[in-house]
Design an enzyme around this catalytic site. Structure first.
Site, PDB file in Angstrom:
ATOM      1  N   GLU A   1      -8.597  -4.855   4.935  1.00 14.23           N
ATOM      2  CA  GLU A   1      -8.633  -6.063   6.029  1.00 14.23           C
ATOM      3  C   GLU A   1      -9.367  -5.523   7.391  1.00 14.23           C
ATOM      4  OE1 GLU A   1      -4.507  -7.120   6.581  1.00 14.23           O
ATOM      5  OE2 GLU A   1      -4.456  -8.339   4.769  1.00 14.23           O
TER       6      GLU A   1
ATOM      7  N   HIS B   1      -7.753  -2.341   9.358  1.00 10.87           N
ATOM      8  CA  HIS B   1      -7.694  -2.658  10.532  1.00 10.87           C
ATOM      9  C   HIS B   1      -8.501  -1.603  11.754  1.00 10.87           C
ATOM     10  CE1 HIS B   1      -5.152  -5.413   8.783  1.00 10.87           C
ATOM     11  NE2 HIS B   1      -4.009  -4.514   8.707  1.00 10.87           N
TER      12      HIS B   1
ATOM     13  N   TRP C   1      -4.673   3.534   7.531  1.00 11.37           N
ATOM     14  CA  TRP C   1      -4.171   2.184   8.172  1.00 11.37           C
ATOM     15  C   TRP C   1      -3.850   2.262   9.710  1.00 11.37           C
ATOM     16  CZ3 TRP C   1       0.982   1.006   9.918  1.00 11.37           C
ATOM     17  CH2 TRP C   1       1.523  -0.072  10.046  1.00 11.37           C
ATOM     18  N   ARG C   2      -4.622   1.524  10.396  1.00 10.09           N
ATOM     19  CA  ARG C   2      -4.480   1.395  11.639  1.00 10.09           C
ATOM     20  C   ARG C   2      -3.353   0.042  11.967  1.00 10.09           C
ATOM     21  NH1 ARG C   2      -6.865  -2.449  15.248  1.00 10.09           N
ATOM     22  NH2 ARG C   2      -6.022  -1.876  17.421  1.00 10.09           N
ATOM     23  N   ALA C   3      -2.383   0.352  12.558  1.00  7.73           N
ATOM     24  CA  ALA C   3      -1.115  -0.481  12.571  1.00  7.73           C
ATOM     25  C   ALA C   3      -1.473  -1.845  13.012  1.00  7.73           C
ATOM     26  CB  ALA C   3      -0.212   0.099  13.036  1.00  7.73           C
TER      27      ALA C   3
ATOM     28  N   GLN D   1       0.639  -1.225   0.077  1.00  5.54           N
ATOM     29  CA  GLN D   1      -0.027  -0.034   0.175  1.00  5.54           C
ATOM     30  C   GLN D   1       0.882   1.231  -0.007  1.00  5.54           C
ATOM     31  OE1 GLN D   1      -1.094  -2.783   2.072  1.00  5.54           O
ATOM     32  NE2 GLN D   1      -2.368  -3.080   0.101  1.00  5.54           N
TER      33      GLN D   1
END
Length: 854
Positions: A751, A730, A693-695, A420
Site C-alpha cells: 500500500e 506506506h 511497515w511505516r505506520a 501481515q
C-alpha cells in the site's frame, strides 16, 4: 496496513467491494425470485446480516445498476459487479424482518431500461449440519480399524469417500461401520433437507506401525577429528539405508552393514525398513570435522526467561489452558495490545495436548518436536476477529505466529484469520484451514510455508495470500492476488479471474531454523537444508533434511542484555537466541561470522537508540536471521538492517544468507524514524517473508507524515537476490528499489502512503506524480516478478495520484507477471499499472489488472 479501530469508518470503507469474493464460500438460502423476458433476478440470503441481489440479463448488458430502500433507511444506488454474466451486489447490516424494496436500471443494445420494483424480506439462515466425527479418530494403528461415522444433527445422512477426495451428495452413503484395512484418508459430510451441508470432516489412518527412526552414535556435531559412526534403529529385524551427501535416502540407497567412517564434514541421512511396516522417518546427523565451536559453552537446557511458557504433556489440560487463556486475555485487544510492550511464546514439548490456543498480539506458538507430528494438538490454534472493536474484520491481526505442530481441529477446521507478519510454518492441519474470520468479515494477507493441509484451505475474504512449498488438499477463494509456488493441490494460474498465480516450484528455498528438544531433554536448533526447485513440504516424506546445532553454541538473549553483551557473544562465535522482550540498542549489532544463526521467538523487538543502525551482517556465507521485529527509534537511523557492506561482491549461491519472518516498523508504538528499513548489498540473499511497515495508525503522536518518517522499505543492490513473500507498505518515497541484476520476486503486496499531504510534496521527478511502489533500477537488464499488488488510499488528500505502481527499464530481460492496482474506496488514483501500461484504478475498489509486461 489497516487504519486504527479508532477510525471505524475508514476501516469499513476501504474494503466495501470485497463481498463478491465471499459469496461463493458461504451457505445460501434462496429468497424471492422473479423473471421477465429480458432478465431473471433473485435475492439470496448469505447469512444473518447479508443478502445478495442477482440480475442476469438475457442480452449481455454493458452495465446494471441496482436501487434499493431498506426498512427505515434512504435510497441506495450501486453499479453492480458482473460475475460471468450475472450482475451482483451484496447488501449488509440486515436483521431478521428487514424489507428491501429494490429495482434495476440496465443497458440493452444501447438503450437503458428500468424494471418494476421487487420486495424481499430478510429471514434467518439455518445452521449447517453438524460436522461428522470418526470413532476411533485419525491416527496410526498396528491393525485394520472399523470406523464409525456420526453427526450430532438428528435425521441427517452421511456421505463419505476413502480415497482422499472431497465427498459430495452423490458419494457413498454411510449405512454402518466401515472397514479401514490399510492406510487411507476418510472424508465425510452430513446432509439434511432444509439445512446447509456440514463442513468436510477428515480422518487420516495409518495402518501398520512405522519402523523406529535411526539414531547415530556419536551424534552430529563439531569434532576436532574424523569420527566412526554407528547407525541403529530400535525396531528389531529392520534394515538401514543411508546417504552421506545430504540427499534423502531411499530403499535403494547404500545398505548399512556396520560402523561408517566420517573423515570430513558431511551430513549422514538414514531410513529404516522392515517388511510389513511403514518406512521410518529420515534420521539426520551433520558432522563438522576440524572446526572448533568457538562460542564459550552455554547451557543445553537454558532458562528462556519469564515470557516463555514451556508445556509438557504430563501437565493437566486445565493447567495449560488456564495459562493460554491468561496470555490471550493480555494480548488480544486490538486497541490496547496492538502497540504494547508485552511479548510471549508458547512452546509445547513432544506429546499430545487437548487445548485451544487463541493467539493474540506478539505471541509465537510452536512445537518442540523434530517434526510437526511430534506435537499433536487435539483442539485449535486460532486467530479470529476477537474484539468488539474489530467489527468482525481481521484487518489488524498482525504479529503472531504458529509453527511446527499437528492440529486435529475440534470442528474439522482450524481458523487462522490474519493480516501481515503472521507466518504459519511447518504446520500439519489434519482437516480444513480457514483464513477468514468466523464473521466472514475481511482479512488482509498472509503467508504459509512448509505446511500440509489435508482438507480444504479457504481464503474467502482474504485480499491476498502467498503459499510456498506446501501440500494442500484443495484451495477455495481469491480476491485480488493469491500466489503459490511449489504447492501441490493449489489451483492453476488463472489471473485475473480468479486471481491465482501458480509456480510449479520455488527456485530457491530453505525453511526456517527452529528450536526442538531431543530425546535426552536437551535443546537444539535445527537448520533445514537448502532446496532448489522445491515442491511440497520438506517433511512430507520424512524428516526435514538438514543439520542440528546444540544450544551450547547459542547465547540466549534475555531481559537485561545490552548491545555490548550481545556483540561480545557474536564476536566469540556464538549464535543468538532472542527470547520475548524489548531490546534497546545503543550501538549496532555486528554479525561477522559465516553461518551465524539469529533466532527469535515471541517477537523480540530491537529498537536502535541515538540513530544507530540496529544490525549489520558481513558479506559472508549462510547467515540465518529469523523471527525478529526491528522497530525504528525516535532518532533517525540510516537503516535498520543491512546485509553486506556497500560494494559486496562475493558469491553465496551454495549457502546464501536468509532473512525469514523479519519485520520492520516505523511508528505506531513510538515515533520512529529510519531512512531505509532493509538494505541488501550481498549477492544471492533469500528474503523469505518480510513485512516492512511505516505506520498508518497507532499510539497518539507516533504516526503521521512528519511524526514517523521513512523513505524506502527495501533497497536491493546485490545480484541474484530472491524475495518470496514481500510485504512493504506506506513508505514516503519508493517502497522498494531493486538495483541488483538477476533479482526475482514471488508475491508482492503493497500500500502506498495514506497520509500524503498534497501532490507537490510527493513527486518522484518533475512532472511525475508520486513514487512507484516497486522500482527496478535503470541499469538493470535481468529481473522477473510474479503476483504483485499495489493499492492506494490517499485519505488525507484524495486529489493525490501516483503515475504508476511499478517502474522498470524497457528491456526484454525485465519481466513482470500478474499485477493488480486498486484504489481503496476510490481515495486517489494510480493512473498506470507499470510504466505507461495498464489502466487507471477504477471506482468501487475494483482492481485494474495486467497479466504481462512487456
Amino acid at each position: 496496513m489497516i487504519p486504527s479501530p479508532h477510525s471505524p469508518a475508514r476501516r469499513r470503507s476501504r474494503l466495501a467491494a470485497l463481498a463478491l469474493a465471499v459469496f461463493a464460500a458461504l451457505p445460501a438460502v434462496t429468497g424471492i425470485a422473479a423473471a421477465e423476458a429480458d432478465y431473471t433476478q433473485a435475492v439470496t440470503q448469505v447469512d444473518a446480516t447479508q443478502a445478495r441481489i442477482d440480475f442476469r440479463p438475457t442480452t449481455a448488458a454493458l452495465y446494471v445498476d441496482v436501487h434499493y430502500i431498506a426498512t427505515g433507511a434512504g435510497q441506495q444506488n450501486f453499479r453492480m459487479t458482473n460475475n460471468a454474466g450475472t450482475w451482483q451486489k451484496t447488501v449488509g447490516s440486515l436483521t431478521a424482518g428487514t424489507v428491501l424494496d429494490y429495482w434495476f436500471t440496465y443497458e440493452k443494445s444501447g438503450p437503458q431500461y428500468d424494471t418494476p420494483h421487487f420486495s424481499y424480506t430478510h429471514g434467518n439462515v439455518s445452521s449447517p449440519v453438524a460436522t461428522p466425527t470418526f470413532t476411533p479418530g485419525a491416527g496410526t494403528y498396528s491393525t485394520a480399524q472399523t470406523v464409525t461415522i456420526s453427526t450430532a444433527t438428528s435425521g441427517a445422512t452421511i456421505r463419505y469417500t476413502v480415497d482422499g477426495s472431497t465427498p459430495t451428495a452423490s458419494s457413498t452413503l454411510y449405512s454402518g461401520p466401515i472397514s479401514v484395512p490399510s492406510s487411507r484418508t476418510v472424508k465425510a459430510i452430513g446432509l439434511k433437507s432444509g439445512q446447509p451441508n456440514s463442513a468436510v470432516a477428515t480422518a487420516a489412518y495409518v495402518i501398520g506401525a512405522a519402523v523406529a527412526t535411526p539414531t547415530f552414535s556419536p551424534a552430529g556435531g563439531q569434532y576436532a577429528s574424523g569420527q566412526t559412526v554407528t547407525i541403529s534403529s530400535a525396531t528389531s529385524g529392520s534394515t538401514i539405508r543411508y546417504t552421506v551427501d545430504g540427499s534423502t535416502p531411499t530403499a535403494s540407497s547404500t545398505l548399512y552393514s556396520g560402523p561408517i567412517s566420517v573423515p570430513s564434514s558431511r551430513t549422514v541421512n538414514a531410513i529404516a525398513l522392515k517388511s510389513g511396516l511403514a518406512n521410518s522417518s529420515v534420521g539426520s546427523a551433520t558432522y563438522t570435522i576440524g572446526t572448533s565451536a568457538g562460542c564459550p559453552t552455554q547451557s543445553d537446557t537454558p532458562n528462556f526467561g519469564p515470557n516463555t511458557r514451556i508445556f509438557d504433556p504430563s501437565m493437566s489440560s486445565a493447567t495449560i489452558q488456564a495459562q493460554l487463556d491468561a496470555d490471550f486475555n493480555a494480548q488480544k485487544d486490538t486497541i490496547t495490545a496492538q502497540m504494547a510492550d508485552r511479548r510471549v511464546a508458547h512452546l509445547f514439548k513432544p506429546g499430545t495436548y487437548s487445548v485451544h490456543d487463541d493467539v493474540g498480539y506478539y505471541t509465537s506458538v510452536a512445537g518442540l518436536g523434530r517434526n510437526p507430528g511430534d506435537v499433536v494438538i487435539n483442539g485449535d490454534i486460532t486467530v479470529d476477529a476477537f474484539n468488539e472493536s474489530d467489527k468482525g474484520v481481521a484487518l489488524q491481526n498482525f504479529w503472531r505466529s504458529a509453527e511446527n505442530m499437528a492440529v486435529n481441529p475440534s470442528s474439522g477446521s482450524n481458523r487462522w484469520a490474519v493480516a501481515q507478519a503472521a507466518p504459519f510454518r511447518r504446520m500439519d492441519i489434519r482437516g480444513n484451514l480457514q483464513l477468514y474470520p468466523a464473521s466472514y468479515g475481511f482479512a488482509s494477507g498472509g503467508y504459509i510455508a512448509d505446511t500440509k493441509v489435508s482438507g480444504q484451505t479457504s481464503s474467502v475474504s482474504q485480499q491476498q495470500w502467498y503459499t510456498r512449498d506446501s501440500n494442500l488438499g484443495s484451495w477455495a477463494g481469491g480476491v485480488w492476488n493469491m500466489v503459490f509456488s511449489g504447492t501441490p493441490g493449489a489451483p492453476p494460474t488463472a489471473f485475473p479471474n480468479p486471481p491465482h498465480t501458480n509456480l510449479a516450484t520455488t527456485p530457491v528455498s530453505r525453511d526456517v531454523p527452529y528450536l526442538y528438544i531431543d530425546s535426552a531433554g536437551k535443546y537444539r536448533v535445527f537448520q533445514p537444508s537448502l532446496r532448489t526447485n522445491a515442491s511440497g513440504a520438506s517433511w512430507a516424506n520424512g524428516s526435514t533434511p538438514g543439520t542440528s546445532l546444540p544450544m551450547s553454541q547459542f547465547y540466549v538473549v534475555k531481559a537485561g542484555d545490552t548491545a555490548s553483551s550481545i556483540n561480545s557473544a557474536l564476536a566469540a562465535g556464538c549464535h543468538l537466541f532472542f527470547t520475548p522482550g524489548i531490546y534497546h540498542l545503543d550501538r549496532t549489532l555486528n554479525v561477522t561470522k559465516a553461518d551465524t544463526v539469529v533466532l527469535g521467538i515471541g517477537y523480540p523487538t530491537l529498537i536502535p537508540d541515538n540513530g544507530v543502525n540496529a544490525m549489520q551482517v558481513a558479506d559472508v556465507d549462510g547467515v540465518r536471521i529469523k523471527g525478529i521485529l526491528f522497530d525504528a527509534g525516535t532518532t533517525n537511523s540510516a537503516a535498520l538492517l543491512t546485509v553486506g557492506p556497500a560494494g559486496s561482491n562475493a558469491g553465496h549461491a551454495s549457502n546464501p544468507t536468509t532473512l525469514q519472518d523479519v519485520f520492520f516498523r516505523i511508528g505506531g508504538a513510538i515515533a520512529g524514524k529510519a531512512t531505509t528499513s532493509l538494505v541488501v548489498n550481498s549477492h544471492d540473499v533469500v528474503i523469505d517473508h518480510i513485512w516492512a511497515w511505516r505506520a498508518d495508525h497507532g499510539n497518539a503522536g507516533t504516526w503521521g507524515w512528519t511524526q514517523a518518517t521513512g523513505d524506502t522499505g527495501l533497497i536491493v543492490n546485490g545480484n541474484n537476490v530472491l524475495a518470496t513473500g514481500l510485504f512493504v507498505e506506506h513508505y514516503q518515497k519508493h517502497q522498494v528499489i531493486w538495483n541488483g541484476q538477476g533479482g526475482r520476486t514471488i508475491f508482492y503486496q503493497n500500500e502506498m502512503p495514506y497520509d500524503v499531504p498534497d501532490q507537490a510534496s510527493w513527486m518522484s521527478a518533475p512532472g511525475v506524480n508520486g513514487y512507484a511502489a516497486y522500482k527496478v533500477g535503470n541499469n538493470v537488464t535481468t529481473h522477473e516478478a510474479w503476483g504483485l499488488g499495489s493499492y492506494c488510499f490517499f485519505n488525507v488528500n484524495p486529489s493525490v495520484s501516483s503515475y504508476h505502481a511499478f517502474e522498470v527499464p524497457n528491456t526484454s530481460g525485465v519481466r513482470f507477471h500478474n499485477m493488480a492496482t486498486v484504489s481503496l474506496n476510490y481515495q486517489g488514483l494510480i493512473t498506470r499499472v507499470i510504466n505507461d501500461a495498464g489502466g487507471v484504478t477504477q471506482p468501487g475498489t475494483v482492481p485494474s489488472n495486467l497479466v504481462n509486461y512487456p
